[in-house]
Design a protein around this motif. Structure first.
Motif, short mmCIF file in Angstrom:
data_model
loop_
_atom_site.label_atom_id
_atom_site.label_comp_id
_atom_site.label_asym_id
_atom_site.label_seq_id
_atom_site.Cartn_x
_atom_site.Cartn_y
_atom_site.Cartn_z
N SER A 89 0.84 -1.20 0.00
CA SER A 89 0.00 0.00 0.00
C SER A 89 0.87 1.25 0.00
N PRO A 90 0.35 2.41 -0.37
CA PRO A 90 1.13 3.66 -0.32
C PRO A 90 1.66 3.95 1.08
N ASN A 91 2.97 4.34 1.16
CA ASN A 91 3.67 4.69 2.40
C ASN A 91 3.77 3.52 3.38
N GLU A 92 3.53 2.29 2.91
CA GLU A 92 3.65 1.13 3.79
C GLU A 92 5.11 0.77 4.01
N ASP A 93 5.47 0.44 5.25
CA ASP A 93 6.78 -0.10 5.59
C ASP A 93 6.63 -1.60 5.81
N TYR A 94 7.23 -2.41 4.93
CA TYR A 94 7.08 -3.86 5.01
C TYR A 94 8.42 -4.47 5.35
N GLU A 95 8.45 -5.30 6.39
CA GLU A 95 9.70 -5.93 6.82
C GLU A 95 9.77 -7.35 6.30
N ASN A 255 7.30 1.57 14.82
CA ASN A 255 6.95 1.83 13.42
C ASN A 255 8.16 1.98 12.52
N GLY A 256 9.36 1.88 13.10
CA GLY A 256 10.59 1.94 12.32
C GLY A 256 11.00 3.33 11.89
N ARG A 257 10.28 4.35 12.33
CA ARG A 257 10.59 5.71 11.90
C ARG A 257 11.77 6.31 12.66
N LEU A 258 11.82 6.07 13.95
CA LEU A 258 12.86 6.67 14.80
C LEU A 258 13.86 5.60 15.22
N THR A 294 18.16 9.16 14.05
CA THR A 294 17.55 9.29 12.72
C THR A 294 16.04 9.20 12.84
N TYR A 295 15.36 10.13 12.20
CA TYR A 295 13.90 10.09 12.17
C TYR A 295 13.43 10.18 10.73
N LYS A 296 12.65 9.20 10.32
CA LYS A 296 12.13 9.16 8.95
C LYS A 296 10.74 9.79 8.95
#
Length: 821
Positions: A89-95, A255-258, A294-296
Motif C-alpha cells: 500500500s502507499p507509504n507502507e513499511d514492510y519488513e 513503526n521503524g521511523r525513529l 535518525t527520524y524518517k
C-alpha cells in the motif's frame, strides 16, 4: 589577562521548508541472513533497473512503487538467488528477512555491486568487526589504518597518521558525510586520549590514500569516510580493559521511523606512560559521549542528528629519567631529575543536523549544518636537571648501569600558558542527479572559523651554570670568557590572536559507466573551488581563491582473470587552516597560500582464488609534485609551520596489499609500501621531509585453534624504517639529516569466545548475552625500544651536542572483556 572564551550554547535549529508532492511509494526493508542465521553483507536487492545493497549488518532498505505487483530479486555471488513478488500500500513499511541458501548458483554475468564500485573509485573498505576485534595500543579505526600501505604512524598512543609523505593535518575525516575535527594544541600521543570515531557505532569504513574524487574536501593526502549504523533492533555492548571501557546502546521504534544509537567511552593511558623510562605521577581523564539519531518523517524525507561531547584532562608530574645510549665500547647515559608539573585540558563539543530528501527516483538533496567548539588549555612549568656521563659496565659490580663519570651537567626550564578557543560553523547542501547512464553530483558549503588564541611559552637552557643563548646571538666562549650579551630565554614566544576565517567552497562532478570493446569503463571528472578570507584583530583582511580539477578512469577488461585498472589524479590544493597561518613566533600571516599538489595514481586490483578462498591484490603507483609548500617541524605529533610557502617538494612510491582468507572464515592482509619524499627550501637543495618513511611492512592476521575454534588469535605486526630525527629549536634543518632507528612493533591478542551466534545459551546466567568473550593482550611483544623524537643535550667541555632518543612504551600486558546483549 586570561583569554576570553566564547560563550555560545551548542544548539542548532535546522529548518527545511518545502512543498512536496510525493509519488506513491512503499518501503521494503529487513535483514538478509544465511543458513547459519548470520547476516549477509554485499547482497544485491533489485527490481527492474533500481536496487540497493545490504550493509555489513545485512540490513537493506528499498523503495518500490505501491499498488502494483513488484518482482524483487535477492542475489549474491556466494548464495542462491531469491525472487519474490510483493504488492504494498502507499507509504507502507514492510519488513522482510529472507534466508539465502549457501548453495552457489552459477551466474553467467558478473554484477558490479556497491562494494565493487569502491574498487573503481580506489577506495579501501574495512570491516568494522575487524576494527573492533584487532589488538592495538590505541585500538580503533586509526589503529587498522596504520597497517595499510602508504599510511604511517610511529606513536602507538596517537591516533594521528601520515599518508604518502603528507603530515597529520592533510587528512579528511567524515562521519555520515559530516566533516569532523581534532584538537589544536596536542603535543604528544600520551596527551591525546580518544579520537572522534567510535568504532562501537560504526557500520562502514572507507579509506582513500590519494587520487580521490572532487566531492571530497580540500586536503592533500587522504579521505577517511565513516558511516555510523542505523539500528534495526535493540542492542547493547560493553568493552572493558585496564586501558578503559566503552559501552553502546541502540534501538528502533515500533513503526521503524525513529532509530538511535549512543556510545560512551573512557580511556586511561597510565598503563603505557608509567611503563616508560620517565618515572611519573600521571593522572589522565579521557572521556566522551556520542549519539546518532535518525527520524524518517516520510518515505522520502529523513532527518538525522550527530552529537559528541569530549572531555580530556591531562595531569602529568615527571620525576626521574635515565636513558642509556652510545655504543658498547663507549656507553653514555642521560640522567634527569624533574620538578614541576603539566596540566592540560581539551574539551570539545560537536553537533550536526542532516536532512535527506529523495525528491524523485533520479534526484536526492541533502542539507547539513554543524557546529564545533573546542576550548583548550596547556599549562606547564617543568625544571629538568640533567647529568650526561659514562656508564659503569663492569659485570658483577654493585654500581652496574649507574653514571660514574659526569661529562656535562645542566638544566632546562620550560614554561607555557597557552589557551585556545575555536568555534567552527558549517552549512552545506549536496545533490545527486541521475540522467540515464550519467550521474551528476554537486555541493556548496559555507564555513565560519572564529579562533581566539593565546601563546605564552619559553625555554631556558643552562649548561654548567651558564645560560645558553639562542643561536641568533653571536658565538661566545663560555665559561672561559665573560659574555656581555643580555640574558634571554633560549626560545620565547608570546602572542595573542583573534582570527576569523570565512570560506565558501563547492564542487561539481560527473560519472558515467560505459563499455570499451567487451570491457567495462568508468569515467569521472570534476572540479572544486574554494574561496577564503582571513581577517581579525590587527590582521589585514586577505582573500584568495583556488580551483582543483580532478579525474578518474577505470577499466575492467573482458578477461578470464578478474582485473581492474585505474588511473586517477588532478590538482589537490589545501587552503591554510589556522595552524598553518601561525608562524613560529605565534604571528598570524593571512597571506599564506594554499599548498598545491599535482597528483597521479595508477592502480590495479586483481581478484583471484587461492586454496578455494577469495583473495585480492591491490597495487598502486603514485607521484606528487608539490608547490607553495609550507615547511614545518614535527615534534612527536606537534606540527609547527613557518607560514611562508617558500618550498617545493615531491613524493613518489609504491603500495601493495594482499588481503583475503589466509585462514578460513577470517580476514587478514599483508602490506608493503615504498616512499620517497623530499623538499627544497629557499632553493638550497632537496632534503628529507619530516615524514619521509622509506619502507613499510605491515601484517594483520587472524587465526583460531582448529580443535578449539572459540580460542582466537589476533596479530598486528609493523616494521617501518626510521623517520628523520628532527633538529633542535632554531636550528637549521639542513644540518640535521640523521634518522631515528627503525620502528618495529608486534601486538598480540588472544581471546576465548564464551557466547556467540553459534553458541547461544537458552538458560542460565549466560542467556542474556549475544556475544561474550574474555582475552589477554600483549603490546610490543618483543620489548623493542622504539623512539619518536630526540632530545638534544650538549657536553659543555667537548662542545659536542648529543641527540638522545625519546623512547616509546615497552612491553605491556592487558586483560579485556567484551559483551553484546
Amino acid at each position: 589577562m586570561l583569554l576570553k572564551t566564547i560563550k555560545l550554547p551548542l544548539t542548532l535549529l535546522f529548518f527545511c521548508f518545502a512543498t512536496i508532492v510525493f509519488a506513491q511509494k512503499a518501503v521494503i526493508k529487513g535483514i538478509i541472513l544465511d543458513e547459519n542465521n548470520l547476516p549477509v553483507s554485499g547482497a544485491n536487492i533489485t527490481f527492474k533497473d533500481t536496487g540497493t545493497i545490504s550493509d555489513l549488518n545485512g540490513f537493506y532498505l528499498l523503495e518500490i512503487p505501491s499498488n502494483e505487483n513488484v518482482i524483487i530479486s535477492f542475489s549474491h555471488l556466494s548464495h542462491k538467488k531469491i525472487q519474490l513478488t510483493v504488492n504494498l500500500s502507499p507509504n507502507e513499511d514492510y519488513e522482510l528477512n529472507p534466508v539465502m541458501n549457501t548453495s552457489i548458483e552459477q551466474i553467467s554475468e558478473v554484477v558490479i555491486s556497491g562494494r565493487e564500485n569502491k574498487r573503481v573509485e580506489g577506495v579501501t573498505t574495512i570491516s568494522p568487526e575487524v576494527i573492533r576485534k584487532m589488538v592495538g595500543a590505541n585500538a580503533g579505526v586509526e589503529n587498522l589504518l596504520k597497517s595499510l600501505p602508504g599510511v604511517n604512524g610511529n606513536d602507538e598512543l596517537s591516533t594521528q597518521y601520515a599518508v604518502r609523505g603528507g603530515n597529520y593535518d592533510e587528512n579528511l575525516v567524515y562521519v555520515n558525510e559530516i566533516e569532523v575535527y581534532r584538537p589544536f594544541l596536542i603535543r604528544s600521543g600520551q596527551q591525546e586520549g580518544l579520537s572522534f570515531v567510535n568504532s562501537d557505532l560504526t557500520s562502514n569504513v572507507e579509506f582513500s590514500a590519494g587520487g580521490f574524487q572532487a566531492k571530497y574536501g580540500d586536503k592533500l593526502s587522504s579521505v577517511l569516510d565513516i558511516t555510523y549504523r542505523k539500528p534495526v533492533d535493540f542492542g547493547a555492548s560493553i568493552d572493558a580493559s585496564f586501558l578503559g571501557a566503552s559501552g553502546s546502546v541502540e534501538g528502533i521504534s515500533k513503526n521503524g521511523r525513529l532509530s538511535g544509537i549512543m556510545g560512551i567511552r573512557y580511556r586511561d593511558n597510565s598503563l603505557f606512560v608509567k611503563a616508560k623510562q620517565t618515572e611519573t605521577n600521571y593522572h589522565p581523564k579521557f572521556a566522551d559521549a556520542q549519539t546518532y539519531l535518525t527520524y524518517k518523517i516520510t518515505n522520502n524525507f529523513e532527518l538525522s542528528f550527530l552529537g559528541n561531547v569530549s572531555l580530556n584532562e591531562y595531569n602529568y608530574r615527571p620525576l626521574t629519567r635515565q636513558t642509556n645510549f652510545g655504543t658498547i665500547t663507549e656507553p653514555i647515559a642521560l640522567l634527569v631529575f624533574y620538578e614541576g608539573r603539566e596540566e592540560d585540558k581539551y574539551n570539545t563539543y560537536f553537533g550536526a543536523f542532516k536532512s535527506t530528501w529523495v525528491v524523485s527516483e533520479n534526484y536526492t538533496a541533502k542539507f547539513i549544518a554543524s557546529l564545533y567548539q573546542t576550548t583548550e588549555q596547556e599549562y606547564f612549568d617543568i625544571l629538568a636537571e640533567y647529568r650526561l656521563g659514562e656508564v659503569n659496565t663492569e659485570i658483577g659490580s654493585e654500581d652496574l648501569g649507574t653514571v660514574e663519570y659526569t661529562r656535562g651537567i645542566g638544566g632546562q626550564l620550560t614554561h607555557a600558558r597557552n589557551d585556545l578557543d575555536a568555534l567552527i560553523l558549517n552549512v552545506e547542501h549536496k545533490g545527486n542527479l541521475s540522467l540515464k547512464e550519467n550521474k551528476i553530483e554537486y555541493g556548496f558549503k559555507y564555513t565560519r572559523e572564529d579562533i581566539r588564541d593565546r601563546v605564552q611559552e619559553y625555554e631556558i637552557i643552562d649548561s654548567a651554570g651558564f645560560s645558553i643563548n639562542p643561536p641568533i646571538f653571536p658565538p661566545n666562549n663560555q665559561p672561559y670568557d665573560p659574555d656581555a650579551t643580555p640574558i634571554v630565554p633560549y626560545t620565547s614566544v608570546r602572542a595573542l590572536n583573534d582570527t576569523q576565517i570565512d570560506r565558501i567552497s563547492g564542487y561539481a562532478q560527473w560519472s558515467r559507466k560505459t563499455s570499451l570493446g567487451n570491457g567495462e569503463l568508468w569515467l569521472n571528472a570534476g572540479v572544486r573551488a574554494h574561496n577564503w578570507t582571513v581577517s581579525g584583530k590587527n590582521i589585514t583582511s586577505t582573500t584568495q581563491t583556488v580551483f582543483s580539477p580532478r579525474f578518474q578512469v577505470a577499466l575492467k577488461p573482458d578477461w578470464k582473470r578478474d582485473m581492474l585498472f585505474r588511473l586517477s589524479g588532478g590538482v589537490y590544493q589545501q587552503p591554510p587552516f589556522y595552524r598553518e597561518l601561525r608562524d613560529s613566533s605565534g604571528t598570524v600571516r593571512p597571506g599564506v597560500k594554499a599548498q598545491k599538489s599535482i597528483h597521479i595514481v595508477f592502480g590495479n586490483d586483481y581478484s583471484f582464488k587461492m586454496w578455494d578462498r577469495a583473495f585480492r591484490l591491490n597495487t598502486e603507483l603514485y607521484y606528487k609534485h608539490l608547490t607553495d609548500v609550507n615547511p614545518y617541524t614535527l615534534e612527536n605529533v606537534r606540527i609547527r609551520y613557518r607560514a611562508t610557502n617558500n618550498a617545493v617538494a615531491y613524493a613518489y612510491g609504491l603500495d601493495l596489499r594482499l588481503a583475503g582468507e589466509f585462514v578460513p572464515g577470517t580476514e587478514s592482509w599483508l602490506s608493503f609500501g615504498y616512499l620517497k619524499t623530499e623538499e627544497n627550501i629557499d632553493d638550497r637543495g632537496y632534503i628529507f621531509r619530516p615524514t619521509d618513511q622509506r619502507l613499510k611492512f605491515g601484517m594483520l592476521f587472524q587465526d583460531y585453534v582448529k580443535v578449539i575454534p572459540s580460542l582466537k588469535m589476533y596479530l598486528n605486526l609493523t616494521y617501518n624504517t626510521g623517520l628523520p630525527g628532527g633538529s633542535p629549536s632554531y636550528a637549521d634543518p639542513y644540518r640535521y639529516q640523521t634518522r631515528l632507528r627503525d620502528y618495529k612493533r608486534a601486538d598480540l591478542g588472544v581471546s576465548y569466545v564464551i557466547v556467540d551466534d553459534t553458541k547461544l545459551r537458552d538458560s542460565g546466567w549466560l542467556k542474556p548475552f549475544k556475544e561474550l568473550s574474555i582475552g589477554a593482550e600483549i603490546f610490543n611483544i618483543f620489548d623493542v625500544q622504539n623512539s619518536i623524537t630526540n632530545t638534544f643535550v650538549r657536553d659543555v667541555y667537548t662542545k659536542v651536542q648529543y641527540s638522545i632518543p625519546n623512547y616509546l612504551s615497552p612491553r605491556v600486558f592487558n586483560l579485556r572483556l567484551t559483551a553484546k546483549f
